[in-house]
Scaffold this active site. Sequence first.
Site, PDB file in Angstrom:
ATOM      1  N   SER A 220      75.333 -46.876  57.552  1.00 30.27           N
ATOM      2  CA  SER A 220      74.891 -46.638  56.173  1.00 30.27           C
ATOM      3  C   SER A 220      76.025 -47.003  55.211  1.00 30.27           C
ATOM      4  CB  SER A 220      74.471 -45.167  55.993  1.00 30.27           C
ATOM      5  OG  SER A 220      73.818 -44.976  54.753  1.00 30.27           O
ATOM      6  N   ASN A 221      75.952 -46.523  53.988  1.00 36.06           N
ATOM      7  CA  ASN A 221      76.978 -46.785  52.979  1.00 36.06           C
ATOM      8  C   ASN A 221      77.146 -45.554  52.097  1.00 36.06           C
ATOM      9  OD1 ASN A 221      74.983 -47.036  50.712  1.00 36.06           O
ATOM     10  ND2 ASN A 221      74.334 -48.805  51.930  1.00 36.06           N
ATOM     11  N   HIS A 222      77.969 -45.674  51.068  1.00 33.71           N
ATOM     12  CA  HIS A 222      78.342 -44.504  50.267  1.00 33.71           C
ATOM     13  C   HIS A 222      77.397 -44.227  49.095  1.00 33.71           C
ATOM     14  CE1 HIS A 222      82.066 -44.017  52.441  1.00 33.71           C
ATOM     15  NE2 HIS A 222      82.415 -45.280  52.203  1.00 33.71           N
TER      16      HIS A 222
END
Length: 410
Positions: A220-222
Amino acid sequence: MSIEGKRILLGVTGSISAYKSALLVRLLVKAGADVQVVMTESAQQFITPLTLATLSKRPVLSTFVNTNSDRSGDGSWNNHVELGLWADAFVIAPASAHTLARCAAGLCSDLLAAVYLSARCPVFFAPAMDVDMYQHPSTVENLRRLNSFGNHIIRAEHGELASGLIGEGRLAEPETILQTLYDFWAKQESTEAVQALSGKRVLITAGPTQEPIDPVRYISNHSTGKMGYAIARAFVQAGANVTLVSGPTALPLPAPAVTRINVRTAQEMFGATQEAFANADIIVLSAAVADYTPAHPADRKIKKKETSFSLELTKTTDIAATLGAQKQPGQLMMGFALETDNERENALKKLYAKNLDWIVLNSLRDSGAGFGHDTNKITVIDKEEQTYEFALKSKDEVAQDLVSLVIKSL
């Protein structure tokens, strides 16, 4: 938009920059506003009530009960509830660290704090303090809390401070505070008057995607989804019918009228967006969609065995490019580009390659912008390469700017 006739409460607190409040009163009165000053006791050590009373043409208030000579000591009550209802705006400038903390905590120890808690009007905090106080986690958190309550923060400026240090902490100039009020009411008037988005169908993507490696882990990412949710809220306020396709976030529904479709993976986001696309008039693709996904996610948890571990990834569907190729006359599309280098060049490539009408450029090199922040700093480029640069603002204010650009194009 005119400030003439607006009733403005000006709160002045204990800061060396309180001297600037005299110029602010003068500018507001000159603009036609009716100004009532409320001072804390400590503020009177920096500027006299007589100065502000003379400029505002109103007695300055600082206590619940009048015992001072300018009101003949008649024991009359300064009704904080009536003051809070009277005002069209409450501007606290300068707002000291102490006052920010009290207001954020809901402490009601003097007239100014009581008026703040009673105010039904928009409230603007213009902080002023030394650089280390301004950057202290407690002050940052207090500003975040006040902003989350719906208050407006007029950020401190960078420069030489009373301590001799150089940094952020200077009270915004009175002209800047005045312009902030002009801009606020101009946007409010525009939102109230505009019918361009009434009945328009807006499709928005927001948040991250999660690409499963196994039943436990994912890529995923932030992204938190804050920007996309703010955009959804702004479009609803402008009268649009909003569908929000959201990746996993901890955020509540941005507005009761929003139709939210929850998805997890990039493929799920593509499917939901594709289904709603044909009926959408305006499409805003603000989600941080994974570019790659595991080619063969395991159906059981992968055990830690080898020293190294390789994961085969495959490209996800490019949602913006796919929808851009399907775009029909009359549809408008806005995409986002978060860049770390060659920002404008990369954003323009994305604008044309994906057939967008606007590209919203974020740079991770800008302080206060990007993932996780309650603020954002954007540059918008349209398909004619006209550029709109915006200062660092709250994400709700950024969303209003984006909606305004869409309205102008209509």
